[in-house]
Write an enzyme that holds these catalytic residues in place. Structure first.
Site, PDB file in Angstrom:
ATOM      1  N   LYS A  51     -49.740 -25.622 -84.551  1.00 55.22           N
ATOM      2  CA  LYS A  51     -48.706 -26.654 -84.664  1.00 55.22           C
ATOM      3  C   LYS A  51     -48.940 -27.529 -85.890  1.00 55.22           C
ATOM      4  CE  LYS A  51     -46.327 -30.202 -81.945  1.00 55.22           C
ATOM      5  NZ  LYS A  51     -46.340 -31.010 -80.697  1.00 55.22           N
ATOM      6  N   GLU A  53     -45.741 -24.337 -74.257  1.00 55.09           N
ATOM      7  CA  GLU A  53     -46.845 -25.000 -74.952  1.00 55.09           C
ATOM      8  C   GLU A  53     -47.911 -25.398 -73.929  1.00 55.09           C
ATOM      9  OE1 GLU A  53     -47.542 -29.109 -77.563  1.00 55.09           O
ATOM     10  OE2 GLU A  53     -45.857 -28.916 -76.165  1.00 55.09           O
ATOM     11  N   CYS A  66     -42.723 -27.545 -79.207  1.00 50.72           N
ATOM     12  CA  CYS A  66     -42.285 -28.796 -78.587  1.00 50.72           C
ATOM     13  C   CYS A  66     -41.426 -29.631 -79.537  1.00 50.72           C
ATOM     14  CB  CYS A  66     -43.502 -29.573 -78.093  1.00 50.72           C
ATOM     15  SG  CYS A  66     -43.113 -30.849 -76.860  1.00 50.72           S
TER      16      CYS A  66
END
Length: 314
Positions: free
Chosen positions: A138, A75, A187
């Site tokens: 995300k 990321e 994440c």
């Protein structure tokens, strides 16, 4: 009793699984690049070139060791807008083409016009021809770190170089990669079992977990976080590839066994393989319903016992 049954089921599943070191019939090579770039350098524009070079060199090494691999970057490996940097995009493509592979890249993305821009924390795939896939944006953002829950208070907003804050991503199909259709969990999304289940329901054949863990000061905490993410592979019976900025990065098989792993807090490149898989597990379909039912049954049993004991004392 339910816990014992689950333990027995897990033991039987592991016994029936193929050996951990056995190469799957449809194995696809993968690699992870763990850059371990210092946090204070990552979002500075004068460090873009040096940071980027770390990941290019790691990708060259990965594709030398595993030609044709899907190479996964963490990321925010990129801290600039790739669409605004054609030279950097061509550099990724050149390295990918030389090794016959492709690169799953984490970085910011801008959408909308200049009057009302929106920024996303994204992952996209770059192939050897320089083509960039549709992004995954995300969806489960971290408050204060990635978006301001108190949106009207401008002073609490963090600045990511060109990006003021991130917007929530919409539902996205799995990314098409040479290793299979990839469901992305960026994440902290890897800590959420319902998101992993959603990715598989959308057609994911493997799971990718690009992660930014540079802020983690403790190896114990880094290992603990990895163990949580590792459960997603077991729950969904999918190979999982985790690429962390500072580690541990790993490849996990569908039974939760770690086939490749790096040590945290150092630069590293690791190669392995995955196998695209189809189908959904019972947990993937019903989630925590079984656990909730067990808790409810235990609560009802406790109430019944207490009522019975009160009646007996009267």
């Amino acid at each position: 009793a339910p816990a014992a049954a689950l333990f027995a089921f897990g033991a039987m599943a592991l016994r029936a699984a193929p050996p951990a070191d056995a190469r799957p019939p449809r194995a696809a090579p993968v690699a992870v690049v763990q850059g371990h770039v210092k946090l204070e350098r990552r979002w500075r524009s004068d460090s873009y070139g040096r940071n980027f070079e770390v990941y290019l060199e790691g990708t060259l090494e990965a594709l030398t060791r595993a030609p044709g691999a899907l190479v996964v970057w963490p990321e925010s490996a990129l801290t600039f807008f790739l669409e605004d940097e054609p030279l950097y995009r061509r550099s990724i493509a050149s390295v990918a083409a030389a090794g016959g592979g492709e690169v799953a890249v984490g970085g910011p993305r801008q959408a909308g016009d200049d009057a009302a821009p929106r920024w996303f924390n994204s992952v996209f795939v770059v192939d050897g021809a320089g083509r960039v896939s549709e992004p995954y944006d995300k969806q489960a953002l971290v408050p204060f770190a990635e978006y301001p829950p108190l949106g009207a208070l401008d002073f609490v907003r963090r600045r990511f170089e060109g990006a003021r804050f991130f917007a929530f991503g919409a539902a996205t199909p799995p990314l098409a990669t040479r290793a299979g259709r990839a469901g992305v969990l960026v994440c902290n999304e890897g800590m959420l079992p319902e998101l992993a289940g959603r990715r598989v329901a959308e057609g994911a054949e493997i799971l990718l977990n690009p992660s930014n863990d540079t802020w983690i000061p403790s190896r114990r905490f880094a290992d603990h976080l990895f163990d949580i993410v590792r459960l997603r592979a077991v729950e969904q019976r999918r190979w999982l590839v985790r690429a962390s900025t500072s580690g541990p990065s790993a490849v996990v098989d569908p039974w939760g066994r770690v086939t490749v792993r790096t040590r945290p807090f150092e630069r590293a490149v690791a190669t392995g393989w995955v196998e695209p898989r189809a189908g959904r597990t019972l947990y993937g379909r019903i989630g925590d319903a079984f656990g909730v039912a067990c808790v409810a049954a235990a609560a009802l049993a406790l109430v019944a016992v207490r009522r019975g004991s009160r009646a007996a004392t009267r």
